[in-house]
Scaffold this motif. Structure first.
Motif, PDB file in Angstrom:
ATOM      1  N   HIS A 562       5.986  -9.737  13.074  1.00 60.99           N
ATOM      2  CA  HIS A 562       7.125  -9.030  13.658  1.00 60.99           C
ATOM      3  C   HIS A 562       6.665  -7.799  14.453  1.00 60.99           C
ATOM      4  O   HIS A 562       7.286  -7.421  15.451  1.00 60.99           O
ATOM      5  CB  HIS A 562       8.079  -8.613  12.542  1.00 60.99           C
ATOM      6  N   LEU A 563       5.568  -7.193  14.020  1.00 62.39           N
ATOM      7  CA  LEU A 563       5.074  -5.953  14.655  1.00 62.39           C
ATOM      8  C   LEU A 563       3.888  -6.211  15.590  1.00 62.39           C
ATOM      9  O   LEU A 563       3.122  -5.287  15.905  1.00 62.39           O
ATOM     10  CB  LEU A 563       4.651  -4.953  13.571  1.00 62.39           C
ATOM     11  N   LYS A 564       3.711  -7.450  16.036  1.00 58.35           N
ATOM     12  CA  LYS A 564       2.505  -7.790  16.798  1.00 58.35           C
ATOM     13  C   LYS A 564       2.403  -7.067  18.144  1.00 58.35           C
ATOM     14  O   LYS A 564       1.329  -7.014  18.738  1.00 58.35           O
ATOM     15  CB  LYS A 564       2.439  -9.305  17.009  1.00 58.35           C
ATOM     16  N   GLN A 565       3.498  -6.506  18.627  1.00 61.26           N
ATOM     17  CA  GLN A 565       3.433  -5.787  19.903  1.00 61.26           C
ATOM     18  C   GLN A 565       2.840  -4.386  19.747  1.00 61.26           C
ATOM     19  O   GLN A 565       2.544  -3.721  20.739  1.00 61.26           O
ATOM     20  CB  GLN A 565       4.831  -5.695  20.538  1.00 61.26           C
ATOM     21  N   HIS A 566       2.651  -3.952  18.516  1.00 62.61           N
ATOM     22  CA  HIS A 566       2.091  -2.632  18.269  1.00 62.61           C
ATOM     23  C   HIS A 566       0.570  -2.712  18.110  1.00 62.61           C
ATOM     24  O   HIS A 566       0.022  -3.736  17.712  1.00 62.61           O
ATOM     25  CB  HIS A 566       2.719  -2.008  17.014  1.00 62.61           C
ATOM     26  N   ASN A 567      -0.093  -1.619  18.413  1.00 63.06           N
ATOM     27  CA  ASN A 567      -1.559  -1.579  18.387  1.00 63.06           C
ATOM     28  C   ASN A 567      -2.100  -1.715  16.971  1.00 63.06           C
ATOM     29  O   ASN A 567      -1.437  -1.348  15.994  1.00 63.06           O
ATOM     30  CB  ASN A 567      -2.066  -0.274  19.003  1.00 63.06           C
ATOM     31  N   VAL A 568      -3.336  -2.224  16.911  1.00 65.58           N
ATOM     32  CA  VAL A 568      -4.057  -2.283  15.642  1.00 65.58           C
ATOM     33  C   VAL A 568      -4.937  -1.050  15.543  1.00 65.58           C
ATOM     34  O   VAL A 568      -5.661  -0.706  16.490  1.00 65.58           O
ATOM     35  CB  VAL A 568      -4.933  -3.556  15.567  1.00 65.58           C
ATOM     36  N   VAL A 569      -4.877  -0.384  14.397  1.00 68.87           N
ATOM     37  CA  VAL A 569      -5.682   0.815  14.186  1.00 68.87           C
ATOM     38  C   VAL A 569      -6.629   0.590  13.017  1.00 68.87           C
ATOM     39  O   VAL A 569      -6.447  -0.336  12.213  1.00 68.87           O
ATOM     40  CB  VAL A 569      -4.788   2.047  13.916  1.00 68.87           C
ATOM     41  N   GLU A 570      -7.614   1.440  12.900  1.00 68.53           N
ATOM     42  CA  GLU A 570      -8.617   1.301  11.844  1.00 68.53           C
ATOM     43  C   GLU A 570      -8.041   1.743  10.505  1.00 68.53           C
ATOM     44  O   GLU A 570      -7.352   2.756  10.411  1.00 68.53           O
ATOM     45  CB  GLU A 570      -9.846   2.146  12.195  1.00 68.53           C
ATOM     46  N   ILE A 571      -8.307   0.950   9.476  1.00 66.29           N
ATOM     47  CA  ILE A 571      -7.850   1.290   8.123  1.00 66.29           C
ATOM     48  C   ILE A 571      -9.056   1.316   7.189  1.00 66.29           C
ATOM     49  O   ILE A 571     -10.126   0.779   7.501  1.00 66.29           O
ATOM     50  CB  ILE A 571      -6.797   0.289   7.600  1.00 66.29           C
ATOM     51  N   SER A 572      -8.878   1.917   6.033  1.00 67.72           N
ATOM     52  CA  SER A 572      -9.948   1.948   5.035  1.00 67.72           C
ATOM     53  C   SER A 572      -9.340   1.868   3.645  1.00 67.72           C
ATOM     54  O   SER A 572      -8.171   2.192   3.442  1.00 67.72           O
ATOM     55  CB  SER A 572     -10.773   3.233   5.177  1.00 67.72           C
ATOM     56  N   GLY A 573     -10.159   1.420   2.702  1.00 66.99           N
ATOM     57  CA  GLY A 573      -9.713   1.361   1.314  1.00 66.99           C
ATOM     58  C   GLY A 573      -8.609   0.351   1.060  1.00 66.99           C
ATOM     59  O   GLY A 573      -7.807   0.539   0.120  1.00 66.99           O
ATOM     60  N   PHE A 574      -8.556  -0.702   1.876  1.00 71.96           N
ATOM     61  CA  PHE A 574      -7.474  -1.689   1.687  1.00 71.96           C
ATOM     62  C   PHE A 574      -7.584  -2.320   0.304  1.00 71.96           C
ATOM     63  O   PHE A 574      -8.662  -2.705  -0.144  1.00 71.96           O
ATOM     64  CB  PHE A 574      -7.553  -2.779   2.756  1.00 71.96           C
ATOM     65  N   GLU A 576      -5.164  -5.025  -2.393  1.00 72.82           N
ATOM     66  CA  GLU A 576      -3.971  -5.838  -2.636  1.00 72.82           C
ATOM     67  C   GLU A 576      -3.711  -5.883  -4.134  1.00 72.82           C
ATOM     68  O   GLU A 576      -4.573  -6.296  -4.912  1.00 72.82           O
ATOM     69  CB  GLU A 576      -4.160  -7.257  -2.069  1.00 72.82           C
ATOM     70  N   TYR A 577      -2.518  -5.460  -4.534  1.00 74.83           N
ATOM     71  CA  TYR A 577      -2.127  -5.432  -5.945  1.00 74.83           C
ATOM     72  C   TYR A 577      -1.245  -6.651  -6.206  1.00 74.83           C
ATOM     73  O   TYR A 577      -0.106  -6.719  -5.709  1.00 74.83           O
ATOM     74  CB  TYR A 577      -1.362  -4.149  -6.273  1.00 74.83           C
ATOM     75  N   ALA A 578      -1.765  -7.608  -6.956  1.00 74.44           N
ATOM     76  CA  ALA A 578      -1.061  -8.876  -7.166  1.00 74.44           C
ATOM     77  C   ALA A 578       0.322  -8.652  -7.750  1.00 74.44           C
ATOM     78  O   ALA A 578       0.483  -7.964  -8.766  1.00 74.44           O
ATOM     79  CB  ALA A 578      -1.874  -9.780  -8.088  1.00 74.44           C
ATOM     80  N   GLY A 579       1.317  -9.201  -7.090  1.00 77.26           N
ATOM     81  CA  GLY A 579       2.687  -9.119  -7.563  1.00 77.26           C
ATOM     82  C   GLY A 579       3.367  -7.807  -7.279  1.00 77.26           C
ATOM     83  O   GLY A 579       4.544  -7.631  -7.627  1.00 77.26           O
ATOM     84  N   LYS A 580       2.665  -6.873  -6.654  1.00 74.09           N
ATOM     85  CA  LYS A 580       3.251  -5.551  -6.388  1.00 74.09           C
ATOM     86  C   LYS A 580       3.272  -5.214  -4.909  1.00 74.09           C
ATOM     87  O   LYS A 580       4.311  -4.902  -4.352  1.00 74.09           O
ATOM     88  CB  LYS A 580       2.468  -4.488  -7.158  1.00 74.09           C
ATOM     89  N   GLY A 581       2.107  -5.261  -4.251  1.00 78.99           N
ATOM     90  CA  GLY A 581       2.057  -4.916  -2.843  1.00 78.99           C
ATOM     91  C   GLY A 581       0.645  -4.638  -2.401  1.00 78.99           C
ATOM     92  O   GLY A 581      -0.329  -5.041  -3.049  1.00 78.99           O
ATOM     93  N   VAL A 582       0.533  -3.897  -1.289  1.00 87.16           N
ATOM     94  CA  VAL A 582      -0.772  -3.560  -0.733  1.00 87.16           C
ATOM     95  C   VAL A 582      -0.818  -2.072  -0.422  1.00 87.16           C
ATOM     96  O   VAL A 582       0.223  -1.416  -0.253  1.00 87.16           O
ATOM     97  CB  VAL A 582      -1.061  -4.360   0.565  1.00 87.16           C
ATOM     98  N   GLY A 583      -2.034  -1.554  -0.322  1.00 84.41           N
ATOM     99  CA  GLY A 583      -2.205  -0.159   0.022  1.00 84.41           C
ATOM    100  C   GLY A 583      -3.461   0.033   0.842  1.00 84.41           C
ATOM    101  O   GLY A 583      -4.417  -0.735   0.730  1.00 84.41           O
ATOM    102  N   ALA A 584      -3.485   1.058   1.690  1.00 80.28           N
ATOM    103  CA  ALA A 584      -4.656   1.362   2.515  1.00 80.28           C
ATOM    104  C   ALA A 584      -4.498   2.760   3.087  1.00 80.28           C
ATOM    105  O   ALA A 584      -3.392   3.331   3.133  1.00 80.28           O
ATOM    106  CB  ALA A 584      -4.814   0.328   3.624  1.00 80.28           C
ATOM    107  N   THR A 585      -5.623   3.290   3.527  1.00 80.85           N
ATOM    108  CA  THR A 585      -5.630   4.615   4.142  1.00 80.85           C
ATOM    109  C   THR A 585      -5.706   4.490   5.657  1.00 80.85           C
ATOM    110  O   THR A 585      -6.555   3.752   6.183  1.00 80.85           O
ATOM    111  CB  THR A 585      -6.830   5.446   3.644  1.00 80.85           C
TER     112      THR A 585
END
Length: 814
Positions: A562-574, A576-585
């Motif tokens: 849905h957000l593919k028109q927006h730029n990709v930026v660098e992330i760190s510390g990705f 994935e918490y099973a059954g809960k969600g995801v997190g990253a810096t």
């Protein structure tokens, strides 16, 4: 396999500076940045690597055959195909191996154009160990002959996957000896009958033209003997199926169309043989062989189907061939059929659980959409029971097998009686007519024999008796259904509605009830309407897209798309918490994306009617994405059309009742049922049938398989008809679902054409009988009347159905 050094860097290039607006290999969008190599742009390192591999192998012509037709290169972990090194598995997959040369056939869903064929038939230029590769475009298969000394089966599969043509290898492929083979006997019978018919007609011309008896008796004997020899294999071999069918029907206490056909064949052959050997006439061998030839043509036409499609898939087509079993510190690939209770297995992202198990890992997310119909993945914790058929979403997960594959919940579903028996609820139209037709013909033949016996004696009476059986042989009647339904199948196929066989048309026009599944049938399996409740800045949107595109969760993939028109930026510390969600810096700020509890959302934000994904930035709650499955185009009009045609329309779904209010706009409340397990759906169809309903079931997944099989007509809906669909009577392209009411209405119009064809056939029989009971049937008369009646009926059917097709308006807009 030859190793290729990966070159090129994943980076952002402003649109104004790009030389190409899409990936040079696959034509895809640059959703994950751009890889630049050799003055071309690629959407990922996989596509770039395939481009480099093809160039180094001298296969750069691939890109000039058709523009940007390469397949997107999928990612797979390095040990995904390690199980193919298992000798037992290898022996079950290969077709032939001798002297170090092995032949194997793979089903490759990604074959779609001439470029695919060209590349796959030049695999030997990518690896010298491959001797030959041949593509069957219709069946989407590739046959590979390779040298065992240079590469093994695993490396062959990895090469195909590496260039974007990953083969489908499932439990169903394991033992090739068990696969059904094409029945070629019909073609042999047809060939023999056609050869004999053509030559007997040629040898009979002197008899037709010899009005003044100039032909010497020696030539008559010669031609008669040759005709007999040519007709004998037609009688003994080509006609045998009609005799067997007639005998089986009599043993079971009913009469089918093959009984009067068999009587006509026997009468034609023995009367002709008698005349040839007694020199009392030339016989009717031309009419006899022509009759059998036309009948076999009708049988061939009726039996046509779509070879590239599979209508008989079961759970084995869905289950993996092997999994990784853990014993102590050792992990080994074993066939799933060798798994036993207590075995510990490890599954990676998107792999299928082959047996009912207990979760050993701390947590897991399981996608049951194809098994239960529930569209939202389910979170499991350590010690929970997980049923066979679930697809793992996320990181590597361990399970302990509780029930072997043969005893699992899904396998037991396939052992239901509905899967073991063919649907024989109704007698074919032509067989119901043939009962009265046979009785009428035999009565006329017997009465004629008795009349002429008392008038002239046995000789003439016997000739009249056999003449009645010969002329009344229902060739035109027998051709009515094959050509009516065959033409209908062709028309449906042009509009991407593929029937398993011609009998499905007859079942379709009897329908009075239609039952829909919801998820994947009325809704698009991948598309969804996405909205955000709250406020986001451009930097937040780029951060969310960059994080979610790293996640394997289906909802994360929807948001990233849905957000593919927006730029990709660098992330760190990705993470994935099973059954809960995801997190990253992102830019030094910790983002959380997932459930309300995970991000600390206000419970009032939750909504029952949509899947909700919450977002927080640092300690600030930003809002939530609300994701609703989109329904296919014109669903309301489709259901309205079905109702206006007098059909009763039901909805059964494995989903929860969140969409109940939305569905009541189209379906009667009492005919909507949610939270239906596969067994519930099967029993629901059987309950409708027990009340006399003729049911069409329309579904898409394994959870619908029992209902599809039990229904009078089971229609599997798929957005790619060549990929996995459950066992069914028909496969419908998802884009054509809105036309299902028109298909059913068309089949009901075909019934009227069939009835008119029966009438034409009976009129010809009446004319022929008038000549037969008066002893005026000659070989020339029979040779003319029988083909004329058949051609008239076939021509009427063809013209009528084409006219009907031109009058029916189908919606083919995108």
């Amino acid at each position: 396999m030859k190793k290729t050094e990966i070159k090129g860097i994943l980076r952002e290039i402003p649109e104004g500076q790009r030389k190409e607006d899409k990936c040079h290999h696959c034509g895809g969008e640059f959703d994950q940045g751009i890889v630049e190599y050799n003055e071309h742009y690629f959407c990922c390192t996989g596509c770039r690597t395939v481009f480099q591999l093809l160039n180094e192998g001298g296969l750069e012509k691939y890109y000039s055959i058709e523009e940007r037709t390469g397949n997107t290169v999928g990612r797979f972990h390095k040990d995904k195909y390690a199980y193919l090194e298992n000798e037992e598995i290898r022996d079950g997959l290969i077709d032939f191996s001798d002297g170090g040369v092995t032949r194997v056939q793979f089903y490759v869903p990604g074959i779609h154009c001439s470029s695919c064929i060209w590349l796959l038939e030049n695999l030997n230029r990518l690896h010298s160990g491959i001797h030959q590769s041949t593509v069957n475009f219709v069946k989407k298969t590739v046959d590979v002959v390779y040298k065992e000394d240079d590469l093994n089966l695993r490396e062959v599969v990895e090469l195909l996957a590496y260039i974007g043509y990953e083969p489908s290898v499932s439990l169903r492929d394991y033992n090739k000896k068990d696969r059904p083979h094409t029945n070629r006997s019909l073609y042999y019978k047809l060939g023999i009958a056609g050869f004999s018919f053509g030559n007997i007609m040629l040898l009979s011309f002197p008899e037709y033209l010899d009005e003044l008896s100039y032909l010497s008796s020696d030539f008559k004997i010669l031609f008669g003997g040759l005709n007999f020899l040519l007709a004998l294999p037609v009688f003994l071999y080509s006609s045998s199926e009609y005799f067997q069918s007639a005998w089986k029907s009599l043993r079971k206490g009913y009469v089918n169309i093959d009984l009067p056909i068999s009587l006509g064949i026997v009468a034609l052959f023995f009367r002709s043989s008698y005349e040839i050997f007694t020199l009392t006439g030339s016989g009717f061998m031309d009419s006899f062989t022509m009759l059998v030839f036309l009948l076999l043509v009708g049988k061939w036409y009726q039996g046509r189907t779509y070879q590239a499609l599979s209508f008989e898939r079961d759970y084995r087509s869905y289950f993996p061939l092997a999994v990784n079993r853990i014993r102590g510190e050792k992990e080994e690939a074993v066939p799933v059929r060798d798994l036993r209770n207590g075995d510990v297995i490890a599954l990676r992202n998107q792999e299928i659980l082959p047996g009912d198990s207990i979760l050993l890992s701390d947590s897991a997310v399981v996608d049951y959409s194809f098994v239960s119909g529930e569209s939202t993945p389910i979170s499991k914790t350590k010690g929970d029971k997980v049923f066979a058929g679930g697809r793992i979403v996320g990181e590597l997960t361990r399970f302990e097998i509780q029930k072997e594959v043969s005893q699992s919940y899904l396998t037991k579903l396939w052992n239901q009686a509905a899967f073991q028996n063919e649907n024989t609820r109704y007698e074919s139209m032509v067989n119901s007519v043939s009962k009265y037709f046979t009785l009428f013909i035999l009565s006329v033949a017997v009465l004629s024999f008795m009349f002429w016996y008392f008038e002239t004696g046995t000789g003439v009476a016997l000739n009249i008796f056999t003449s009645v059986l010969i002329i009344a042989c229902p060739c035109a009647l027998a051709l009515t259904l094959p050509f009516s339904f065959g033409n209908t199948m062709t028309f449906f196929g042009k509009h991407r509605f593929y029937l398993k066989n011609a009998q499905v048309v007859e079942s379709l026009f009897r329908a009075d009830t239609v039952v829909f599944d919801k998820t994947g049938t009325l809704t698009f399996p991948g598309d969804a309407a996405v909205s955000f409740r709250g406020e986001l800045e451009q930097e937040d949107l780029s951060a969310i897209r960059s994080i979610t595109r790293h996640s394997t969760h289906p909802l994360s993939k929807i948001i990233a798309d849905h957000l593919k028109q927006h730029n990709v930026v660098e992330i760190s510390g990705f993470r994935e918490y099973a059954g809960k969600g995801v997190g990253a810096t992102v830019n030094g700020i910790w983002f959380k994306i997932g459930s309300g509890e995970f991000v600390g959302a206000n419970p009032e934000v939750e909504t029952e009617e949509t899947s909700t994904v919450h977002v927080s930035r640092g300690d600030q709650y930003l809002g939530s994405f609300n994701i609703r499955k989109e329904y296919r185009k014109d669903i309301g009009n489709l259901i309205s059309d079905l109702k206006s045609d007098g059909l009763e329309v039901h909805l059964i779904s494995g989903d929860n009742a969140a969409e109940l209010e939305n569905m009541t706009r189209h379906f009667e409340r009492s005919l909507i049922h949610f939270d239906q397990k596969p067994q519930d759906k099967l029993e629901y169809i059987e309950k409708l049938q027990s009340t006399g309903k003729n049911v069409v079931m329309i579904g898409d997944g394994l959870n619908d398989a029992g209902a599809l099989k039990a229904a009078d007509v089971g229609i599997a809906v798929s957005d790619d008809v060549y990929t996995f669909t459950p066992a069914s009577d028909a496969i419908l392209d998802g884009s054509e679902l809105r036309n299902i009411s028109r298909f059913i209405a068309f089949s009901k119009n075909v019934r009227a054409i069939v009835q008119l064809s029966f009438l034409i056939s009976f009129l010809y029989n009446v004319v022929g009988l008038l000549f037969a009971v008066n002893g005026k049937v000659t070989p020339l008369f029979a040779a003319v009347l029988m083909p004329v009646s058949s051609i008239t009926v076939v021509s009427f059917i063809t013209i009528a159905i084409r006219f009907l097709a031109s009058r029916k308006k189908f919606d083919f807009s995108p």
